[in-house]
Structure formats: C-alpha cells, structure tokens
Scaffold this active site. Structure first.
Site, short mmCIF file in Angstrom:
data_model
loop_
_atom_site.label_atom_id
_atom_site.label_comp_id
_atom_site.label_asym_id
_atom_site.label_seq_id
_atom_site.Cartn_x
_atom_site.Cartn_y
_atom_site.Cartn_z
CD GLU A 138 65.82 6.91 -85.28
OE1 GLU A 138 64.60 6.80 -85.32
OE2 GLU A 138 66.54 6.91 -86.30
CD GLN A 188 62.41 -2.10 -79.83
OE1 GLN A 188 62.92 -1.37 -78.99
NE2 GLN A 188 61.59 -1.67 -80.77
CD GLU A 223 59.10 -4.39 -82.12
OE1 GLU A 223 58.70 -5.52 -81.80
OE2 GLU A 223 60.29 -4.04 -82.06
#
Length: 298
Positions: free
Chosen positions: A129, A54, A96
């Site tokens: 993304e 992330q 997330e």
C-alpha cells in the site's frame, strides 16, 4: 475544526461494537465481524499503534502541517487502514501521515478500515500500500521491494502483479541497493536523482562510484553528463589495464598530476624511449572545453 469533527463522525455506531467486550472480534468468522471488517469505523487515535513495518522513515514537517490544514477544513477524506491486535487495540497498516496530521490538530478519533491480519499479511499490506500510494524516495521503494522478497518470499513476478509495476522497473529499483551507502543516502536526501543512481550502478568499483558521485555534486552534473562521465571512466579503466606495464617517468607523472589539479579534469600522458611525449586533456562538453581553455590562456 467543526468540519473535521463532522466528517469523522462516520462509523460511530460500528465503533460501539468494538468497545463491547462481549462482541470482541479476533477472526473474520466471529459474530459481527462482517459489520466491522472492511467498513469505515471511527477509532480513537490513542488506541492505534504505529506500524513497525512502515517503509517510510522520515516525514516532512511542512507537508504534515499542510495536510493538517486540509484535514481541519475537509476532514480525513481517505480513511486509514488498521489491523485488530486485541480488544480495543489496533496497529496501523497505512495512513501514518494522516494519523500524525490528525494528532497535530488535537483530534481524538480518525476514520479507519479495520482488517484482521497476521504479521506477515500486515507487512505485505503495509509495504504494497505504501509503494502504491506514498511518495517514497527510490531507496525506500527499493528496500520495500527487498523486504517483500526476503520476508514475504515474493518473486519479482508476484510483486509486479501486486504493485502494478513491470518486472524491469522493480529490478531497476533493486539494483540501487548495490550502490555505496553514501550514494544511497545522497539519493534519499535528494542530492542526486534515481537517474544518476542508475548510471552509477554500472561502475563496479565502489571507490570509483564515490569519486564520480563527488564530481556530480561539485559540478552539478546532469544525468546525461553523468552517463558520459561513467562511459569515459570505463574507457580510462581499460586504458589503465592495457598499459599497466608501461610506467611514466617521475617528472611526467608529477607534471600530469599538477595539470590535472589545475584544470580540474582528467589528463593522460604517454612517452617514447627517446623522451618525446603526448598529453591528452579530457573534456565533457563544449562548456567544459571553454572552461579549460580559459584556465590555460589565463
């Protein structure tokens, strides 16, 4: 809460396939893989691990609460994306914030697209993304681009195709990583903008970068003011180099330092062999000149 529950009821039938050990899917060629991969499946939040790739490192709590309120009323409108790691286990690829907000609400499940990918593919999907969909700060975006170069071995041209950004835009982000770490942190904390950072990049000396950065903060300089200050700093650097051999008398240097501190601006001086001299007081704008004039007259 009822609305959210109703919305997340999508994919319950497909979820049953994933809970059946006899139908465990690990590759796109496995039986029933076509029914799962690429479809919206209702997954337990407890079965989803956060993504170690992330790029976002901080989450605004107030914005998470606002998203949770929206999910409570409308449900998760856009499913998250996960990759299958093993039987009953998944790793988040993107979404997330939606996961965190759903957990705040106490929801047990969330709609998700299931993908099958190795670590390299997962990293690329997560980075691309997030760059496309999330409001990352400039340094987070720059770090994501750098990881795509270092770990996925993508060229700037390949990144341009994947993220829909021009090569020049990607290059501008990557150049931000040349800034002093203190300045990068200031950009991440919104003390300065990307425009300020791009102006500071042209200053090669890190000490000079930090000096100008402190000036931006103390005087609340705009990007245009910063560009002018950087240009002025380069001119002073050239002047220093060309006149390095000529030294000023101690009493002149002391007076110049005192005046510079008093007026909070750059002052230069020159002297002749007969003791005559000249002072040059720098100002950045009409308002800055008026400020200096008041200090002199006061």
């Amino acid at each position: 809460m009822a609305k959210a529950t109703k919305k997340q009821a999508l994919g319950r039938g497909l979820s049953a396939l994933l809970k059946d050990p006899s139908n465990d899917i690990s590759t796109a060629q496995d039986k029933n893989a076509d029914k799962i991969v690429g479809n919206v499946v209702d997954l337990s939040l407890e079965d989803i691990e956060m993504n170690p790739f992330q790029p976002r490192t901080s989450f605004n709590e107030e914005q998470l609460r606002e998203l949770a309120s929206s999910i409570k009323e409308l449900g998760v409108i856009q499913p998250i994306t996960v990759r299958k790691k093993g039987f009953g286990k998944y790793e988040l690829v993107s979404g997330e914030r939606r996961c965190r907000a759903s957990k705040l609400l106490g929801l047990e499940t969330i709609p998700a697209y299931v993908r099958i990918a190795n670590d390299q593919e997962s990293l690329e999907m997560a980075l691309v993304e997030n760059i496309q969909r999330q409001d990352l700060d400039p340094i987070e975006i720059a770090l994501s681009y750098q990881r795509l170069i270092d770990e996925i071995d993508l060229t700037q041209e390949q990144m341009s195709e994947r993220v829909g950004k021009s090569r020049s835009a990607i290059a501008n982000y990557l150049r931000l990583l040349k800034l002093d770490p203190i300045i990068q942190t200031g950009m991440r904390d919104n003390f300065i903008s990307m425009g300020h950072g791009r102006a500071l990049i042209t200053v090669e000396n890190l000490d000079e970068q930090l000096e100008i950065y402190q000036k931006i903060l103390s005087d609340n300089l705009s990007v245009r003011d910063t560009e002018a200050l950087v240009k002025e700093n380069k001119g002073n650097t050239v002047t220093k180099k060309t006149s390095k051999k000529s030294s000023l008398p101690a009493y002149v240097e002391s007076s110049v330092a005192t005046l510079s501190n008093r007026l909070n601006t750059k002052i230069t001086a020159s002297t002749t062999s007969k003791g005559k001299g000249k002072l040059t007081i720098n100002f950045r704008s009409k308002e800055d000149l008026e400020r200096i004039t008041k200090l002199i007259n006061g």
